[in-house]
Enzyme design. Structure first.
Site, mmCIF file in Angstrom:
data_model
loop_
_atom_site.group_PDB
_atom_site.id
_atom_site.type_symbol
_atom_site.label_atom_id
_atom_site.label_comp_id
_atom_site.label_asym_id
_atom_site.label_seq_id
_atom_site.Cartn_x
_atom_site.Cartn_y
_atom_site.Cartn_z
ATOM 1 N N ASP A 1 16.933 3.739 8.332
ATOM 2 C CA ASP A 1 15.530 4.139 8.190
ATOM 3 C C ASP A 1 15.276 4.880 6.873
ATOM 4 O OD1 ASP A 1 12.929 4.349 9.056
ATOM 5 O OD2 ASP A 1 13.338 5.734 10.691
ATOM 6 N N GLU B 1 12.070 4.514 1.906
ATOM 7 C CA GLU B 1 10.916 4.667 1.015
ATOM 8 C C GLU B 1 10.624 6.113 0.655
ATOM 9 O OE1 GLU B 1 9.906 3.109 4.634
ATOM 10 O OE2 GLU B 1 10.927 5.034 4.596
ATOM 11 N N ASP C 1 6.451 1.033 11.680
ATOM 12 C CA ASP C 1 5.906 1.850 12.771
ATOM 13 C C ASP C 1 4.471 1.469 13.103
ATOM 14 O OD1 ASP C 1 8.341 3.109 12.617
ATOM 15 O OD2 ASP C 1 7.580 4.878 11.585
#
Length: 663
Positions: free
Chosen positions: A388, A391, A455
């Site tokens: 995860d 970014e 998400d």
């Protein structure tokens, strides 16, 4: 690529397609300077540019394969272009240039796709798309209440163009593609009829062009350029990966889910590292070590699951919390990015601080791959994980390689993927271990074996719900990402927005026709319906996993095809029906391979679905067996449990596809 000198400029053509046309009156290249303002807040960015100078480089002098550009005759050369192969190399004698605008030739009825993983719009024509990896935002629609509230409370509302995975590559319906070789902030602007404008906040080393006679060959070329994934692991075909974050109770719940008939290939417990509680909801403890208190005897449990052909998956990201066991070790070795004072840069991730492991430091990258992923995860028995937060590189930190963090920010997801892939390769597990990422940029394809859509909100909303993962799969698939999947039921639950049984069932119906089925409990599990809390939802989910497993022979073939050709598993309709231009703008249906057409129900309350069937084929509705002629729209009944799926009449696996309707 052919460079031709003209009376008042030059033109560049690619296999007969004019891609650049430059004259003094209609210049294709502009250069200048700008001063940007970039503010980051928990992965969201507020970006504004002040353009100091934008000058048309109207005067072109062509010598051989080189073009010298200036603002007017007799003025200093500011940019030099060199044509070689299918690339345009750029050099700026004027070192003050930090903004560049390039206009490519457009046609009125042209369609354009790509831009990385675009969640709102598959066909990019008519809109402007900044390319900067970030949180996509909540709602992603400025007209909605949830986006407004998210903007007010945490600058987290987002917009249609925000994406975890941007990439400065577009594919044109003229059967060519353009890629900008840069990590700088860039913008694709497709709002004009006569030209497309590419804006880059740096002078890139080169702009690459690709062309092919058909779309499939073009996609295959792009996958060779950016990288291809291995075949899916054999264990994935056993069924769904069940996402539970309920500590040791997860194993009991998994037993009940399996007893209900759900086909299971893996148990994914992202909370294997423990939890901390915040106002956003339950957050993971960002110290990548198994938590004995939450998961006692986990290694033994993993082995027991393996004996039943079920793999165990976890979670990791590239940051270490200050109150964890790994932070002191990394800091003592100088593995973190630093602040202006040369000290460890600490980032607030929402009520807890973390250090940023500096992957431009080769020793730090090697340490993370071996010490964290290799020893703590692979050697512990994990067969996969969510990788995860690629970014999140802050733009104000100092890095070991000396590059400005603003230029490394877009590159970060690819570096993060490489660290994961290196760890997997070190254990000889490539093709067996499955990690998945939401963040990406150019080259992530060569390292990351599986994308996930990020998400999404737990709803049917147009810009942040179920439909967006279809667009994400199609856009990223054109650029060499063969495998895509999403959180079944969505993830983000805020401001009273919670899942419904209908949403869970509709999402599962779509997921049965994707490379990987995986559930997620979301950011607020106790507020949201889970698959094992409603008998009808659970029975429906079990049936969808049976369909997924039933299609294993087909999915295996698609996986082998992806490894050999780079073609994605989920495909836009035009990839196999390019003579039917009615397919070019469709983004809420897809081909699953060449022979299945899937049109998920993505609006709440609907029990029918209108579907366009490509011309030149007959398409059989799997639930009724009725064959429909292509080249028109049909409306079919689509009650819960019967998503609108068709197979191509005469397909090699016709009997397998017909069997879907009997499950």
């Amino acid at each position: 690529m052919l460079l031709e000198k003209t009376a008042n400029g030059f033109s560049l053509s690619l296999d007969g397609r004019t891609v650049l046309s430059h004259t003094a009156d209609t210049p294709a290249i502009f250069a200048g300077r700008g001063e940007e303002r970039m503010d980051m807040y928990c992965g969201n960015f507020d970006i504004e540019d002040y353009v100091i100078e934008r000058v048309a480089l109207a005067h072109a002098e062509v010598e051989g394969d080189t073009i010298h550009l200036s603002s007017a005759p007799g003025q200093p050369v500011r940019l030099v272009l060199t044509v070689g192969g299918d690339s345009l190399r750029l050099h700026a004698p004027d070192t003050s240039i930090n903004r560049l605008w390039v206009r490519t030739v457009a046609e009125k009825d042209e369609h354009v796709w790509g831009g990385g993983e675009q969640m709102s719009y598959f066909d990019l024509r008519g809109r402007r798309f900044p390319l900067w990896t970030s949180e996509p935002g909540v709602g992603r629609d400025k007209t909605t209440e949830i986006t407004f509230k998210s903007d007010v409370s945490g600058k987290a509302g987002g917009d249609y163009y925000n994406t975890n995975y941007p990439q400065p590559t577009y594919v044109s319906s003229r059967r060519y593609a353009l890629h900008v070789d840069t990590t700088a902030y860039a913008v694709f602007d497709f709002r004009r009829e006569a030209f497309h404008e590419v804006e880059i906040w740096a002078v890139p080393e080169r702009i690459e062009f690709f062309a092919a006679a058909n779309f499939r060959d073009l996609v295959s070329k792009l996958s060779l350029r950016f990288g291809r994934q291995p075949k899916l692991p054999d264990w994935v075909y056993g069924g769904a990966i069940i996402g539970l974050k309920d500590g040791k109770t997860s194993f009991e719940r998994l037993d009940k889910i399996r007893a209900a008939g759900v086909k299971v290939s893996g148990l994914w417990c992202e909370d294997w590292v423990g939890l901390r509680h915040t106002t956003f909801g339950a957050r993971l403890f960002w110290d990548w070590v198994g938590n004995d208190e939450r998961y006692p005897n986990l290694r033994q449990k993993i082995a027991e699951l393996a004996d039943e052909n079920i793999r165990f998956l976890g979670y990791v990201n590239p940051y270490l919390c200050v109150d964890g066991s790994l932070f002191p070790e990394a800091e003592a070795n100088g593995y973190f990015a630093t602040d202006a004072k040369g000290k460890t840069a600490l980032v607030d991730f929402g009520e807890f601080d973390c250090g940023v492991v500096d992957f431009t430091n080769r020793d730090a990258a090697a340490w993370f791959a071996e010490r964290v992923i290799g020893e703590n995860m692979l050697d512990f028995g994990l067969s996969g994980w969510m990788a995860d937060f690629g970014e999140y590189l802050p733009i104000d930190v100092n890095l070991k390689n000396g590059m400005n963090a603003k230029l490394m920010h877009n590159a970060w997801p690819t570096l993060w993927a490489e660290v994961n892939a290196r760890a997997v390769e070190s254990r000889g597990k490539t093709g067996d271990t499955l990690f998945f990422m939401r963040a990406g940029y150019t080259g992530v394809q060569a390292h990351c074996p599986l994308l996930w859509g990020g998400d999404q909100s737990v709803d049917f909303s147009r810009h942040d719900g179920l439909a967006t993962v279809i667009s994400g799969a199609l856009s990223s698939g054109l650029l060499g990402n063969a495998y895509h999947h999403s959180d079944i039921g969505g993830y983000t639950s805020l401001f009273g927005n919670v899942r419904t049984a209908e949403l869970l069932m509709r999402w599962a119906e779509m997921a049965a026709f994707t490379p990987v089925m995986r559930t997620h409990e979301g950011n607020r599990p106790r507020d949201n319906l889970q698959i094992d809390q409603d008998a009808a939802v659970l029975a429906h989910f079990a049936r969808m996993t049976a369909i997924y497993v039933h299609l294993t022979p087909y999915l295996r073939a698609l996986s082998a095809e992806a490894a050999e050709t780079g073609l994605p598993v989920q495909r836009p309709l035009f990839l196999h029906h390019e003579d039917d231009r009615a397919t070019y703008a469709i983004q809420d249906a897809y081909l699953y391979g060449a022979d299945l057409l899937v049109a998920p129900v993505w609006r709440a309350g609907e029990t029918e679905r209108m579907v366009y069937l490509p011309k030149g084929e007959r398409w059989v509705h799997v639930w009724t067996g009725v064959a429909h002629e292509g080249g028109r729209e049909v409306t079919v009944s689509a009650p819960l449990g019967q998503p609108s799926v068709f197979y191509r009449k005469g397909a090699a696996r016709e009997e397998l596809f017909a069997g879907i309707g009997t499950l």
